[in-house]
Design a protein around this motif. Structure first.
Motif, PDB file in Angstrom:
ATOM      1  N   ILE A 243      13.631  74.594 -16.752  1.00  0.00           N
ATOM      2  CA  ILE A 243      14.369  73.461 -16.187  1.00  0.00           C
ATOM      3  C   ILE A 243      15.865  73.734 -16.264  1.00  0.00           C
ATOM      4  N   GLU A 244      16.562  73.409 -15.180  1.00  0.00           N
ATOM      5  CA  GLU A 244      18.030  73.450 -15.239  1.00  0.00           C
ATOM      6  C   GLU A 244      18.577  72.103 -14.781  1.00  0.00           C
ATOM      7  N   THR A 245      19.681  71.695 -15.390  1.00  0.00           N
ATOM      8  CA  THR A 245      20.254  70.387 -15.098  1.00  0.00           C
ATOM      9  C   THR A 245      21.774  70.463 -15.158  1.00  0.00           C
ATOM     10  N   ALA A 251      22.881  65.135 -20.979  1.00  0.00           N
ATOM     11  CA  ALA A 251      22.233  66.251 -20.275  1.00  0.00           C
ATOM     12  C   ALA A 251      21.242  66.973 -21.181  1.00  0.00           C
ATOM     13  N   ASP A 254      18.062  64.876 -21.701  1.00  0.00           N
ATOM     14  CA  ASP A 254      17.313  64.868 -20.440  1.00  0.00           C
ATOM     15  C   ASP A 254      16.623  66.209 -20.209  1.00  0.00           C
ATOM     16  N   LEU A 255      17.343  67.296 -20.460  1.00  0.00           N
ATOM     17  CA  LEU A 255      16.802  68.654 -20.287  1.00  0.00           C
ATOM     18  C   LEU A 255      15.619  68.903 -21.220  1.00  0.00           C
ATOM     19  N   LYS A 258      12.497  66.959 -20.159  1.00  0.00           N
ATOM     20  CA  LYS A 258      11.853  67.535 -18.963  1.00  0.00           C
ATOM     21  C   LYS A 258      11.150  68.849 -19.246  1.00  0.00           C
ATOM     22  N   LYS A 322      20.439  75.529 -18.603  1.00  0.00           N
ATOM     23  CA  LYS A 322      19.053  75.867 -18.228  1.00  0.00           C
ATOM     24  C   LYS A 322      18.255  76.278 -19.465  1.00  0.00           C
TER      25      LYS A 322
END
Length: 445
Positions: A243-245, A251, A254-255, A258, A322
């Motif tokens: 996952i990348e955000t 952040a 959230d990362l 996910k 990421k």
């Protein structure tokens, strides 16, 4: 002539590699069958570093695959260039007949990644043959498989589950994605091609993150030796996600959420025995960010798990963070066991019948026990009635022989009465054990 000789002398040192002795990791991704070929075709366009093969018996299907893949047709003598028509045994035989060619395809690879959509004939049958050959060559072998949609029918699911059982022990790691999980991401009205493309994109991003982690150097480097350590063992259920955000407020939280909770998996990393993850960002990636991600991932793994992490810093991650996560030995043991609705109905019927039998048997045993207790009580009362007379010897002149005869006589009588009572009870039990319609006849008789 002299000039040529000079050129040759100049070329020789240039041809000698500076990094002599460092072996470049070879990764080969093979899509087996129509579904596996489609996935690999889509992945190949996004990942240039690994080599990609699409293997199938169906010539027409191979022609439709990406030009960035190498086509490998097998089983022509059996299928005459057609598919296997949901016949997994035919797919297996077609692959077994081409063992030497498949062996050449897999030779010299460090990591073989096999991708197939199970439930059909070619992928379901041939996957175990490819995996076994790869294992025998000493390659690390990782299988990524999708399970059919429920609307495709029970038969396809049965074929898929049988294929999983056959291939599992030939793999170091195995990832399983049920196609139905895609409905947690997309709307049910989404066209089928688009829905399948979502799964392909997910696999592309996940594998891309993993291969990037192996190939690219980092501040804390992960190399193929680390990868081999995590993949030790056989048939380990594996979770792979990348996952990348954008870098913004919350952040990291959230990362982490996910990367640990992909909706496409029916299992997570809880209890994982091997964990490898890489965190990539710009040079401003802080120790606090790394610590937060690492702590959250480590807390879910087995306390005795091998945990390896890396950190990559590059300008290409401008304003982005990421994380790529690979966890092996995850929970979810029942994932390899799946009953079709027909089997479930039969199972529930059998369980209900067994419970009924238990209910019928239990009262019988209870009534027998009660009756036996009553018999023992009656015997005890009878003894109380007779034995006191024998014990109370008021007249010392009474003959001891006479009293003994009296006691013996009473004891024999008690025994006889008890036997008759027990016989009567057994007859009654037989009577009540007979079916109701036969009992009426016996009563009339």
């Amino acid at each position: 002539m002299a000039k040529k000789a000079v050129k040759e002398k100049v070329k020789k040192p240039a041809e000698e590699p500076v990094q002599e002795g460092i072996k470049k990791t070879k990764i080969r991704v093979i899509g087996i069958g129509g579904g596996g070929g489609n996935i690999v075709s889509e992945i190949a366009s996004r990942m240039p570093k690994a080599s990609f093969i699409v293997a199938n018996t169906d010539f027409k299907s191979l022609r439709g695959c990406s030009r960035k893949t190498t086509k490998f047709q097998f089983g022509q003598n059996l299928t005459r260039g057609l598919g296997t028509g949901m016949n997994a045994e035919l797919g297996k035989t077609a692959a077994q007949n081409e063992k030497e060619r498949i062996k050449k395809l897999l030779e010299g690879q460090d990591l073989s990644i096999l991708v197939a959509c199970l439930g059909g004939g070619t992928g379901s049958g041939a996957a175990s043959v490819f995996a076994k050959i790869s294992k025998n060559l000493g390659n690390l072998t990782y299988g990524i498989f999708t399970l059919p949609f429920k609307f495709e029918g029970d038969k396809k699911m049965e074929i898929a589950m049988e294929a999983l059982k056959n291939v599992k022990n030939h793999l170091n790691a195995i990832t399983i994605i049920p196609n139905d999980r895609v409905f947690q991401i997309i709307n049910k009205d989404t066209p089928l091609k688009e829905a399948l493309s979502v799964i392909n994109k997910f696999l592309s991003e996940s594998l891309g993150g993993l291969i990037e982690t192996i190939y690219e150097p980092g501040l804390i480097n992960i190399d193929f030796a680390d990868f081999r350590t995590i993949l030790e063992g056989r048939g380990r259920l594996t979770y792979l996600n990348s996952i990348e955000t954008p870098r913004k407020e919350n952040a990291i939280k959230d990362l982490t959420t996910k990367v640990l909770n992909s909706p496409l998996y029916s299992y997570g990393i809880k209890g994982a025995k091997g964990v490898l993850f890489n965190i990539a960002g710009e040079k401003d990636l802080s120790l606090s960010d790394v610590s937060q991600i690492s702590r959250t991932i480590s807390e879910l793994a087995n306390p005795q798990a091998k945990i390896i992490f890396g950190i990559s810093q590059s300008k290409k991650y401008s304003n982005i963070i990421k994380t790529t996560l690979l966890a092996t030995g995850c929970g979810g043991k029942n994932i390899f066991i799946s009953d079709s609705p027909q089997k479930k109905v039969k199972k529930t019927k059998r369980i209900k019948e067994e419970k009924k039998e238990e209910k019928v048997e239990k009262p019988k045993t209870k009534t027998r026990k009660k009756k036996r207790k009553l018999v023992l009580k009656k015997k005890a009362k009878q003894r109380e009635e007779h034995f006191p007379e024998a014990e109370e010897k008021t007249d010392e002149n009474n003959s001891s022989n006479a009293s003994e005869e009296k006691v013996r006589k009473n004891a024999l009588q008690i025994r006889k009465e008890a036997e008759e009572l027990e016989k009567d009870m057994l007859e009654k039990e037989k009577f009540w054990e007979t079916p109701a319609f036969l009992r009426k006849k016996l009563e009339k008789g």
